[in-house]
Design a protein around this motif. Structure first.
Motif, PDB file in Angstrom:
ATOM      1  N   PHE A 244       0.841  -1.199   0.000  1.00 22.52           N
ATOM      2  CA  PHE A 244       0.000   0.000   0.000  1.00 22.52           C
ATOM      3  C   PHE A 244       0.881   1.256   0.000  1.00 22.52           C
ATOM      4  N   GLY A 245       1.952   1.192   0.804  1.00 26.16           N
ATOM      5  CA  GLY A 245       2.854   2.340   0.903  1.00 26.16           C
ATOM      6  C   GLY A 245       3.507   2.655  -0.427  1.00 26.16           C
ATOM      7  N   VAL A 246       4.026   1.621  -1.096  1.00 24.02           N
ATOM      8  CA  VAL A 246       4.707   1.834  -2.379  1.00 24.02           C
ATOM      9  C   VAL A 246       3.746   2.477  -3.374  1.00 24.02           C
ATOM     10  N   VAL A 247       2.542   1.923  -3.454  1.00 19.40           N
ATOM     11  CA  VAL A 247       1.568   2.422  -4.428  1.00 19.40           C
ATOM     12  C   VAL A 247       1.150   3.846  -4.084  1.00 19.40           C
ATOM     13  N   SER A 248       1.095   4.149  -2.782  1.00 21.48           N
ATOM     14  CA  SER A 248       0.737   5.507  -2.376  1.00 21.48           C
ATOM     15  C   SER A 248       1.828   6.515  -2.701  1.00 21.48           C
ATOM     16  N   GLN A 249       3.059   6.026  -2.916  1.00 25.02           N
ATOM     17  CA  GLN A 249       4.123   6.930  -3.378  1.00 25.02           C
ATOM     18  C   GLN A 249       4.020   7.149  -4.886  1.00 25.02           C
ATOM     19  N   ILE A 250       3.720   6.060  -5.610  1.00 29.62           N
ATOM     20  CA  ILE A 250       3.826   6.096  -7.065  1.00 29.62           C
ATOM     21  C   ILE A 250       2.662   6.841  -7.710  1.00 29.62           C
ATOM     22  N   ILE A 251       1.445   6.565  -7.234  1.00 29.60           N
ATOM     23  CA  ILE A 251       0.277   7.146  -7.917  1.00 29.60           C
ATOM     24  C   ILE A 251       0.301   8.676  -7.897  1.00 29.60           C
ATOM     25  N   PRO A 252       0.600   9.341  -6.760  1.00 28.00           N
ATOM     26  CA  PRO A 252       0.650  10.811  -6.808  1.00 28.00           C
ATOM     27  C   PRO A 252       1.700  11.327  -7.791  1.00 28.00           C
ATOM     28  N   THR A 253       2.851  10.606  -7.893  1.00 23.37           N
ATOM     29  CA  THR A 253       3.911  11.070  -8.784  1.00 23.37           C
ATOM     30  C   THR A 253       3.413  11.129 -10.229  1.00 23.37           C
ATOM     31  N   PHE A 254       2.756  10.055 -10.657  1.00 19.73           N
ATOM     32  CA  PHE A 254       2.395   9.996 -12.075  1.00 19.73           C
ATOM     33  C   PHE A 254       1.019  10.586 -12.349  1.00 19.73           C
ATOM     34  N   ALA A 255       0.267  10.913 -11.282  1.00 24.69           N
ATOM     35  CA  ALA A 255      -0.973  11.675 -11.479  1.00 24.69           C
ATOM     36  C   ALA A 255      -0.688  13.165 -11.307  1.00 24.69           C
ATOM     37  N   ARG A 256       0.543  13.456 -10.842  1.00 29.78           N
ATOM     38  CA  ARG A 256       0.981  14.835 -10.608  1.00 29.78           C
ATOM     39  C   ARG A 256       0.005  15.599  -9.710  1.00 29.78           C
ATOM     40  N   LYS A 257      -0.445  14.887  -8.689  1.00 31.25           N
ATOM     41  CA  LYS A 257      -1.318  15.491  -7.679  1.00 31.25           C
ATOM     42  C   LYS A 257      -0.887  14.924  -6.338  1.00 31.25           C
ATOM     43  N   PRO A 258      -1.043  15.724  -5.258  1.00 28.12           N
ATOM     44  CA  PRO A 258      -0.737  15.125  -3.948  1.00 28.12           C
ATOM     45  C   PRO A 258      -1.713  13.988  -3.654  1.00 28.12           C
ATOM     46  N   LEU A 259      -1.281  13.078  -2.787  1.00 28.96           N
ATOM     47  CA  LEU A 259      -2.132  11.947  -2.429  1.00 28.96           C
ATOM     48  C   LEU A 259      -3.435  12.448  -1.820  1.00 28.96           C
ATOM     49  N   PHE A 260      -4.531  11.925  -2.311  1.00 31.98           N
ATOM     50  CA  PHE A 260      -5.834  12.307  -1.772  1.00 31.98           C
ATOM     51  C   PHE A 260      -6.013  11.650  -0.398  1.00 31.98           C
ATOM     52  N   GLY A 261      -6.389  12.444   0.609  1.00 32.06           N
ATOM     53  CA  GLY A 261      -6.745  11.885   1.918  1.00 32.06           C
ATOM     54  C   GLY A 261      -5.572  11.267   2.656  1.00 32.06           C
ATOM     55  N   TYR A 262      -4.449  12.016   2.753  1.00 27.35           N
ATOM     56  CA  TYR A 262      -3.258  11.474   3.420  1.00 27.35           C
ATOM     57  C   TYR A 262      -3.575  10.959   4.823  1.00 27.35           C
ATOM     58  N   ALA A 263      -4.225  11.798   5.629  1.00 29.41           N
ATOM     59  CA  ALA A 263      -4.475  11.404   7.026  1.00 29.41           C
ATOM     60  C   ALA A 263      -5.356  10.163   7.086  1.00 29.41           C
ATOM     61  N   SER A 264      -6.361  10.102   6.209  1.00 27.20           N
ATOM     62  CA  SER A 264      -7.246   8.931   6.249  1.00 27.20           C
ATOM     63  C   SER A 264      -6.481   7.676   5.834  1.00 27.20           C
ATOM     64  N   MET A 265      -5.474   7.853   4.972  1.00 26.67           N
ATOM     65  CA  MET A 265      -4.628   6.711   4.598  1.00 26.67           C
ATOM     66  C   MET A 265      -3.890   6.166   5.819  1.00 26.67           C
ATOM     67  N   VAL A 266      -3.343   7.094   6.623  1.00 26.06           N
ATOM     68  CA  VAL A 266      -2.602   6.678   7.815  1.00 26.06           C
ATOM     69  C   VAL A 266      -3.540   5.945   8.775  1.00 26.06           C
ATOM     70  N   TYR A 267      -4.718   6.537   9.021  1.00 27.45           N
ATOM     71  CA  TYR A 267      -5.638   5.923   9.971  1.00 27.45           C
ATOM     72  C   TYR A 267      -6.171   4.590   9.440  1.00 27.45           C
ATOM     73  N   ALA A 268      -6.404   4.530   8.117  1.00 32.67           N
ATOM     74  CA  ALA A 268      -6.899   3.274   7.543  1.00 32.67           C
ATOM     75  C   ALA A 268      -5.848   2.173   7.717  1.00 32.67           C
ATOM     76  N   THR A 269      -4.573   2.523   7.508  1.00 27.09           N
ATOM     77  CA  THR A 269      -3.511   1.525   7.686  1.00 27.09           C
ATOM     78  C   THR A 269      -3.496   1.027   9.124  1.00 27.09           C
ATOM     79  N   ALA A 270      -3.591   1.969  10.065  1.00 27.30           N
ATOM     80  CA  ALA A 270      -3.579   1.570  11.472  1.00 27.30           C
ATOM     81  C   ALA A 270      -4.803   0.718  11.805  1.00 27.30           C
ATOM     82  N   ALA A 271      -5.947   1.074  11.219  1.00 28.24           N
ATOM     83  CA  ALA A 271      -7.171   0.311  11.498  1.00 28.24           C
ATOM     84  C   ALA A 271      -7.043  -1.114  10.966  1.00 28.24           C
ATOM     85  N   ILE A 272      -6.487  -1.240   9.753  1.00 31.39           N
ATOM     86  CA  ILE A 272      -6.313  -2.583   9.181  1.00 31.39           C
ATOM     87  C   ILE A 272      -5.385  -3.399  10.078  1.00 31.39           C
ATOM     88  N   ALA A 273      -4.312  -2.752  10.546  1.00 32.70           N
ATOM     89  CA  ALA A 273      -3.360  -3.459  11.401  1.00 32.70           C
ATOM     90  C   ALA A 273      -4.031  -3.922  12.684  1.00 32.70           C
TER      91      ALA A 273
END
Lengths: 213, 523
Positions: free
Chosen positions: B262-291
């Motif tokens: 998930f982390g790798v893909v979250s680095q790559i998609i913003p680079t090639f979409a040339r936009k910051p990652l949508f919902g950064y904080a929710s990504m962090v919380y979602a990762t913690a929730a999954i864990a």
């Protein structure tokens, strides 16, 4: 260099804490063993120790509970009880129920026999371990007399008929209409058992080769 | 990776001793990645044996006992030898670069945690050549198959798992210490790149569950050799207990293999979409929730052992709940691409394929999570299809995406885009030809872990095998592309990718042997 030392110390603290977590989780893995037994006991899962927990395992206690249940016989309900027998691993034995299946009313005291024949040339001390399926029926199945209460000693070549007297609790949940009682016979000399297991594994490997050829 | 050494004339040893004694995070990252790749090819070769035997019904090539060793070793090698070390390799290379640290927190331990691996791997593989063969009880090594009925070599397998566990635990401690203690000034936790976040959480999962696995194999060891009866019903133990202990480790383990992806893909998609990652904080919380959820759902792997209905319901609801944070992630990746100026270089292609195909694996996971339905799917090829969609088109695709993404930074050379596209399309098509038909044969009742099957499954199995051979062969193209890139190619700029953000793109390409000796200031 002074800075290096300082940072090393702060790592040490964190690493120390994390190491404690690692050891605690290693311990937790082993703690799962008694926890598993406790949960199984508490909820009557896997048919483990339910009777011990209820204080009804053994001839005397089983008799008392069984007689109580017999006073509440429910002739309006009929359930099927099936009997099976399994030998553990590679015991060279015959072991089977003389009755495969019977119909009865809850609260009725019934009696069946199992036959065991020691085909080995050795004296064997064996232990039968009961299990009831479905698991939720376990605590409603009371054994008043059972060969599983004690270890059974067999002389070389001896054949024995062993008795089981039981009663099914009238409180048995309505959705259970068939109960299967299985006994597994274990050789209490584990080392003998393991040696013969090795033979089985070797034989299985051989036959898998033969299968190809 | 000779280019890295050549550009920086420091007083470090050369030749083999450089790699044996290295404490440099970049060297160790490289070692991890090569080890993982070799294991990936070895585990893949075993998969080829499996697919060759299953090409047609009936017994063709190998005997059943050897077939069982192949399925077992394929699983063990891919999980413990390929996917996990590959992510640790990416972590070693990238985490210090991404948080502006000069190296990992504990460089000597880092060396040790890598160098245990080749020994553990060799010991594991060597069991195949021992009398009675290697482990043949499935990668989940359920007792009593793995205790009472296992070959003598199982003790070597147990020790190999101990060593792999040691390595992972040390690696995880190192990663946590690096992330918590060595971030550059201004790099607050909520400014960390998502790859760093997912690895921080993964590392906590590792130190929580690898010791439990160590406990499980220790119990096996004493059951086998020292007369204990943890899993032996004859001595008062219970084989079902093994499944509980194993899956208490095993379920977090599957997230250990997917969160860094998930982390790798979250680095790559913003680079090639040339936009910051949508919902950064929710990504962090979602990762913690999954864990967190991963610790309380383990028994969904064993719905059919005879649990009470209340237990089945609990594990079903808890399992299906994981879909919520996972859906947040998929939504965020899609939203990041929405109206972006997208380009489709190789890393982006792999990342998009990841999102698409991993989601298919997620859906089949939901189907399996529904307890009454699971009784039909349990131990069929449907399960095999499910976890290969999440692990191959999930974890492995993300690793490949990450390698293409960072390879120019590591080597200083651009990979050959045309060949990389060939690699992608060959893999992306063949992997579906390989795994998609498994859904159908699984639903129709084909059991997993068997060398022979009913002729009614013949067509789909032949299709899967053909897909498998192409997928396997296309990974050799990947090897060729990597070697070609290391040897030379178009020079990469420092930024490498037009839309790339982050500290790792501020250092030269190839990344010098020592970076961030003075910490950068993060605004």
């Amino acid at each position: 260099m002074a800075e290096d030392k300082k940072s090393a110390i702060s790592h040490g603290k964190l690493v120390g804490k994390l190491t404690v977590v690692v050891f605690a989780m290693f311990g937790f893995g082993f703690a799962l063993v008694p926890m598993y037994d406790m949960i199984c006991d508490a909820f009557g899962l896997n048919g483990r120790f339910v009777e011990i927990e209820q204080g009804t395992f053994g001839a005397e206690q089983g008799q008392i509970k069984g007689q109580q249940l017999a006073t509440r016989r429910d002739i309006n309900r009929t359930i099927t009880v099936q009997f099976t027998a399994t030998l553990n691993q590679s015991m060279a034995w015959e072991f089977e129920p003389l009755t495969r299946s019977m119909e009865l009313h809850p609260g009725e005291i019934k009696q069946v026999k199992y036959l065991a024949h020691n085909k080995t040339g050795k004296k064997v001390v064996a232990q039968a371990v009961p299990s009831v399926a479905p698991g939720q029926a376990t605590k409603y199945f009371t054994k008043m007399e059972c060969f599983c209460f004690d270890q059974q000693t067999f002389e070389p070549g001896e054949t024995k008929e062993m008795q089981l007297v039981f009663v099914v609790d009238p409180d048995l949940p309505r959705n259970v209409n068939t109960i299967t009682l299985g006994y597994t016979f274990f050789d209490t000399d584990r080392k003998a058992g393991l040696e013969s297991d090795e033979k089985i594994i070797m034989a299985a490997a051989e036959s898998s080769k033969a299968y190809l050829n | 990776m000779s280019t890295v050494a050549a550009t920086h004339e420091h007083h470090h040893p050369t030749g083999i001793t450089r790699w044996l004694f290295t404490t440099n995070h970049k060297d160790i990252g490289t070692l991890y990645l090569w080890f993982a790749f070799i294991m990936f090819l070895l585990g893949g070769a075993m998969a080829m044996v499996i697919r060759a035997e299953l090409f047609q019904p009936g017994m063709q090539i190998v005997d059943p006992h050897f077939f069982n060793q192949m399925t077992t070793m394929h699983g063990l090698i891919m999980v413990f030898g390929a996917v996990m070390p590959a992510f640790v390799g990416l972590a070693n290379w990238q985490i210090p670069l991404m948080i502006g640290a000069p190296d990992m927190a504990l460089p000597r331990m880092n060396n040790w945690s890598f160098w245990i691996l080749p020994f553990a791997g060799t010991m594991l593989v060597s069991t195949l050549f021992m009398e009675g063969g290697g482990p043949a009880f499935g990668w989940t090594f359920y007792a009593p198959l793995s205790t009472t009925f296992a070959p003598a070599s199982t003790d070597f397998f147990i020790f190999a798992v101990h060593l792999l566990g040691f390595s992972s635990i040390m690696g995880a401690i190192n990663i946590i210490a690096t992330i918590l203690n060595m971030r550059a000034p201004g790099m607050t936790l909520m400014k960390m790149p998502l790859f760093v976040w997912t690895w921080l959480i993964t590392a906590f999962l590792l130190i929580a569950v690898m010791p439990v696995l160590a406990g499980a194999v220790t119990m096996m060891l004493t059951d086998r050799n020292f007369g204990t009866s943890f899993f032996d019903a004859a001595g008062g133990g219970d084989p079902v207990l093994f499944q509980h202990v194993f899956w208490f480790f095993g379920h977090p383990e599957v997230y250990i293999m997917i969160l860094p992806a998930f982390g790798v893909v979250s680095q790559i998609i913003p680079t090639f979409a040339r936009k910051p990652l949508f919902g950064y904080a929710s990504m962090v919380y979602a990762t913690a929730a999954i864990a967190f959820l991963s610790f309380i759902v383990w028994a969904h792997h064993m719905f059919t052992v005879g649990m009470p209905v209340a237990g089945e319901l609990y594990f079903m609801y808890a399992t299906v709940m994981i879909a919520v944070p996972t859906a947040v992630k998929v939504f965020n990746w899609t939203a990041t691409m929405w109206k972006g100026s997208m380009t489709f270089e190789a890393p982006m292609l792999w990342a998009i394929a990841f999102v698409f195909l991993f989601t298919i694996g997620g859906f089949t996971g939901l189907m399996l999570g529904v307890a009454p339905a699971d009784f039909q799917y349990h131990d069929t090829y449907f399960v095999v299809a499910h976890f290969h969609y999440v692990l191959v088109t999930g974890a492995v695709f993300a690793i490949i995406a990450g390698v293409y993404y960072w390879l120019p930074k590591w080597t200083g050379n651009m990979y050959h885009e045309g060949l990389a596209k060939w690699h992608f399309w060959l893999s992306a098509i063949s992997v579906n030809v390989l795994f998609f038909p498994m859904h159908f044969v699984g639903l129709a009742g084909m059991p997993r872990r068997i060398p022979d099957y009913s002729p009614m499954f013949a067509e789909f199995n032949m299709m899967a095998s053909l897909g498998g051979f192409v997928f396997g062969a296309s990974q050799l193209l990947f090897l060729y592309i990597i070697i070609k890139t290391i040897r030379g190619g178009e020079k990469a700029t420092d930024e490498v990718w037009e839309g790339a953000e982050g500290l790792e793109w501020t250092v030269a390409s190839p990344a010098p042997y020592h970076t961030f000796e003075t910490p950068p200031q993060v605004k």
